[in-house]
Write a protein that holds these residues in place. Structure first.
Motif, short mmCIF file in Angstrom:
data_model
loop_
_atom_site.label_atom_id
_atom_site.label_comp_id
_atom_site.label_asym_id
_atom_site.label_seq_id
_atom_site.Cartn_x
_atom_site.Cartn_y
_atom_site.Cartn_z
N VAL A 5 35.78 50.57 34.11
CA VAL A 5 36.20 49.24 33.66
C VAL A 5 37.67 49.32 33.26
O VAL A 5 38.10 50.29 32.63
N ARG A 6 38.42 48.30 33.64
CA ARG A 6 39.82 48.18 33.21
C ARG A 6 40.05 46.75 32.74
O ARG A 6 39.74 45.80 33.47
N GLU A 26 40.63 50.93 28.94
CA GLU A 26 40.00 51.48 30.13
C GLU A 26 38.75 52.24 29.72
O GLU A 26 38.75 52.90 28.67
N GLN A 59 43.28 40.13 32.87
CA GLN A 59 42.51 40.56 34.03
C GLN A 59 41.43 41.57 33.62
O GLN A 59 41.65 42.41 32.75
N VAL A 60 40.28 41.44 34.28
CA VAL A 60 39.17 42.38 34.10
C VAL A 60 38.81 42.95 35.46
O VAL A 60 38.74 42.21 36.46
N GLU A 61 38.56 44.25 35.49
CA GLU A 61 38.14 44.91 36.73
C GLU A 61 36.97 45.82 36.41
O GLU A 61 37.05 46.65 35.49
N GLY A 64 36.18 48.51 40.30
CA GLY A 64 37.20 48.13 41.27
C GLY A 64 37.11 46.71 41.75
O GLY A 64 37.79 46.34 42.71
N ARG A 65 36.32 45.86 41.07
CA ARG A 65 36.11 44.49 41.51
C ARG A 65 36.41 43.50 40.39
O ARG A 65 36.25 43.82 39.21
N ASP A 66 36.80 42.30 40.79
CA ASP A 66 36.99 41.21 39.85
C ASP A 66 35.63 40.56 39.60
O ASP A 66 35.04 39.98 40.52
N GLN A 70 34.05 38.25 42.49
CA GLN A 70 33.17 39.12 43.28
C GLN A 70 31.88 39.42 42.51
O GLN A 70 31.32 40.50 42.62
N LEU A 74 29.23 42.60 42.69
CA LEU A 74 29.29 43.49 41.54
C LEU A 74 27.93 43.63 40.87
O LEU A 74 27.50 44.75 40.53
#
Length: 306
Positions: A5-6, A26, A59-61, A64-66, A70, A74
């Motif tokens: 997670v980022r 992170e 932003q959240v990831e 590797g996905r939004d 997505q 996810l």
């Protein structure tokens, strides 16, 4: 390895209430505790990670996905055990797990196998054909855990998994969480307000307070960075402890007796060398030399004070 997670400067408001305010962190692979008091923003953050909410800013990831754009893709890779009870009481545990595993995209035959396997993993193999309404609170929590892991996700989100459990049931649940993360190799985010259970099972922690991330990182590093003393254990008991303290003070080191140990303040980069020289010159029998570590409670309180 890439972060699981980022989050970068994430904010989320509900009307006039700011649930998250510029949160950045992170989460690396392993078991991470998401820690904070009630109202700190933990549940809102889980909703963002699942793609249920859209951040107002930042932003959240996840993997590797939004999550917002997505989300369907996810959620096929994420397992989730919610805090609140939402299982139909008249349905068998096996049927619930099988059905929700199919919802995650697995074929019917594979979902049947995975449902049985997951229920065995959480200790409900012999009870899997019982209606959920006949189960104890602890067993229901295990059913939710089985739902979260049955489709073999890359990430498992557990929201207060020990809620309503007695001490023995809590101990058993935490053992299962550790098993999922360390034996089954799944990445886990454990959302909790209980310091003790986060410290017991987590490799890392994200601490939220008032919607802000006040501390985050590997637990070993956080505990070490919050301590500023070098702990020394020598042979000989109290007389040798007192002699070493005197030798260190003479060398310009702030030192004190701490029970059977000597605590030397890490006030500069030369302290370790001064301690080493004092041990050598005084011919002390060294048993242990290490930097003091803080408890998670001390880390939490220092973050709250900051």
């Amino acid at each position: 390895m890439a972060p699981v997670v980022r989050a970068q400067a994430v904010s989320k408001r509900w009307g006039a209430t700011a649930a998250l305010q510029g949160a950045s962190f992170e989460i690396q692979p392993g078991i991470t505790g998401l820690l904070g008091s009630n109202g700190a923003g933990k549940t809102t953050l889980l909703g963002l990670l699942l793609g249920m909410h859209r951040p107002d800013e930042g932003q959240v990831e996840v993997l590797g996905r939004d999550p917002w754009t997505q989300g369907a893709d996810l959620r096929a890779r994420v397992g989730y055990a919610p805090e609140h009870e939402a299982l139909p009481e008249d349905v068998r545990a096996y049927d619930i797990v099988r059905h929700l595993t199919e919802v995650h995209g697995l074929p019917s035959r594979e979902a049947q196998t995975r449902a049985s396997d997951a229920l065995y993993e959480v200790g409900l193999g012999e009870e899997r054909f019982r209606p959920v309404g006949t189960m104890s609170t602890g067993q229901r929590q295990r059913v939710k855990l089985a739902v979260a892991i049955a489709h073999d996700p890359e990430l498992v989100l557990l929201d207060e998994p020990t809620n309503g459990l007695d001490p023995m049931q809590r101990d058993s649940m935490l053992t299962l969480v550790r098993k999922i993360g360390h034996e089954l190799g799944l990445n886990v985010i454990l959302c909790s307000h209980l310091l003790e259970e986060v410290e017991r099972v987590s490799d890392a922690v994200v601490i939220l307070d008032g919607g802000r991330v006040v501390r985050s990182g590997p637990l070993t590093e956080l505990r070490r960075s919050d301590a500023n003393e070098l702990m020394v254990e020598v042979d000989g008991g109290e007389p040798e402890v007192a002699r070493l303290v005197a030798a260190l003070v003479s060398a310009g080191v702030t030192a004190r007796a701490d029970g059977a140990l000597v605590a030397a303040l890490m006030s500069g980069p030369t302290v370790f060398d001064l301690v080493r020289d004092a041990l050598d010159e005084g011919r002390f029998g060294l048993r242990r030399l290490e930097q003091r570590t803080s408890s998670l409670e001390e880390v939490f309180l220092s973050a709250d004070a900051g």
